[in-house]
Design a protein around this motif. Structure first.
Motif, PDB file in Angstrom:
ATOM      1  N   ARG A 155      24.807  24.091  28.671  1.00  0.00           N
ATOM      2  CA  ARG A 155      25.569  22.950  28.159  1.00  0.00           C
ATOM      3  C   ARG A 155      24.767  21.657  28.269  1.00  0.00           C
ATOM      4  N   LEU A 156      24.052  21.511  29.372  1.00  0.00           N
ATOM      5  CA  LEU A 156      23.253  20.294  29.546  1.00  0.00           C
ATOM      6  C   LEU A 156      22.089  20.277  28.554  1.00  0.00           C
ATOM      7  N   LYS A 158      22.118  21.474  25.625  1.00  0.00           N
ATOM      8  CA  LYS A 158      22.674  21.075  24.320  1.00  0.00           C
ATOM      9  C   LYS A 158      22.794  19.559  24.237  1.00  0.00           C
ATOM     10  N   ASP A 159      23.240  18.941  25.337  1.00  0.00           N
ATOM     11  CA  ASP A 159      23.345  17.484  25.356  1.00  0.00           C
ATOM     12  C   ASP A 159      21.975  16.842  25.144  1.00  0.00           C
ATOM     13  N   VAL A 160      20.948  17.456  25.739  1.00  0.00           N
ATOM     14  CA  VAL A 160      19.595  16.927  25.567  1.00  0.00           C
ATOM     15  C   VAL A 160      19.178  17.091  24.101  1.00  0.00           C
ATOM     16  N   GLN A 162      20.968  17.230  21.515  1.00  0.00           N
ATOM     17  CA  GLN A 162      21.696  16.313  20.630  1.00  0.00           C
ATOM     18  C   GLN A 162      21.364  14.850  20.906  1.00  0.00           C
ATOM     19  N   LEU A 164      21.999  13.152  23.601  1.00  0.00           N
ATOM     20  CA  LEU A 164      22.975  12.452  24.447  1.00  0.00           C
ATOM     21  C   LEU A 164      22.401  12.173  25.836  1.00  0.00           C
ATOM     22  N   LEU A 165      21.311  12.842  26.140  1.00  0.00           N
ATOM     23  CA  LEU A 165      20.784  12.823  27.505  1.00  0.00           C
ATOM     24  C   LEU A 165      19.270  13.032  27.425  1.00  0.00           C
ATOM     25  N   GLN A 178      29.227  20.550  35.400  1.00  0.00           N
ATOM     26  CA  GLN A 178      29.265  21.607  34.384  1.00  0.00           C
ATOM     27  C   GLN A 178      29.533  22.985  34.983  1.00  0.00           C
TER      28      GLN A 178
END
Ligand code: IPE
Ligand code: IPE
Ligand code: MG
Length: 256
Positions: A155-156, A158-160, A162, A164-165, A178
């Motif tokens: 999940r993290l 994916k944030d990277v 996208q 977001l992180l 998470q």
């Protein structure tokens, strides 16, 4: 929280906030009586009821019970399906009682491998008890500590991906957030019944500083006396969290 707290914020050693239990020994309990292993699993249900009731009455915040590991699929087909049936049956018969006792039920683990019927039962039980404010009861089913970390990482990542992180922003708190136990305190006390001294891929991250308590009592025999002994052992231990014993005693003297 998994971050090492500043010295002044170290918890006083009283009751554990989060207790996790590896409920082991059902098969041997049955075999000692000349019965099939599944007889031991059925007998273990009463021990689950007793442990949940005890933890709830003690005012423990979270209780996590290891019911079925991601490795337990390796058992004979007949035992796996008997366990699944038992799980469905117990969910159906117990959830209203849990709800009445203000207990919030959560099933942690990879559910996609469960039958549709079981997945629906789990979702309904969680929904019914979602707003309860008493004990949080996590039932770990098809759970593995490595899987929990893996799904958090995915999940993290994916944030990277996208945007977001950025990787440098990642910290321990984000990983905690998470995990399937997000929002709950780290495990203070791990109990394993059945006499073996291993973790069997249970809550790996969450147990970083847990006190470990092993007892040879087989799970169906684990009653309030046995649970009290584990809690008493926890209360008598000095958790140092990397500090010296003197620092901890000075801290306790201040708060007396
Ligand atoms: C633990 O008891 C329950 C589950 C893993 C589902 P076991 O079935 O592992 O019992 P033993 O260790 O064989 O006695
Ligand atoms: C651990 O017990 C898992 C549960 C209690 C659900 P096991 O009996 O499966 O563990 P191992 O195989 O002895 O490590
Ligand atoms: Mg076992």
């Amino acid at each position: 929280m998994s971050l090492a707290p500043p010295l002044a914020e170290l918890p006083n050693q009283g009751l554990p906030r989060h207790v996790a239990i590896i409920m082991d020994g059902n098969g041997r309990w049955a075999q000692q009586r000349g019965k099939m292993r599944v007889f031991g699993h059925k007998a273990g249900v009463q021990a689950v009821r007793d442990a949940v009731s005890f933890a709830s009455r003690l005012g423990i915040e979270a209780l996590t019970l290891f019911a079925f590991s991601s490795e337990n699929w390796r058992r004979p087909e007949s035992e796996v399906s008997a366990l699944m049936e038992l799980f469905i049956h117990v969910l159906g018969s117990e959830v209203k009682k849990l709800h009445k006792s203000n207990i919030r039920l959560r099933v942690i683990g990879e559910r996609s491998r469960f039958s549709e019927r079981l997945q629906k039962k789990v979702a309904d039980a969680e929904a019914m008890t979602a707003d309860n404010t008493g004990l949080v009861l996590n039932v770990a089913a098809n759970y593995g500590g490595r899987w929990d970390l893996l799904q958090a990482m995915q999940r993290l990542a994916k944030d990277v991906q996208q945007g977001l992180l950025v990787p440098e922003q990642l910290d321990e708190e984000m990983i905690c957030g998470q995990l399937t136990t997000a929002g709950q305190p780290d495990v203070d006390l791990l109990i394993r019944t059945g006499g073996d001294h291993r973790i069997s891929n249970f809550l790996l991250w969450q147990m970083a500083y847990a006190e470990l308590y092993f007892t040879s009592v087989l799970w169906p025999d684990f009653d309030e006396v046995a649970f009290s002994d584990a809690i008493a052992s926890f209360a008598s231990r000095e958790r140092r969290f990397g500090c010296t014993g003197e620092q901890i005693r000075a801290l306790l003297a201040q708060s007396d």
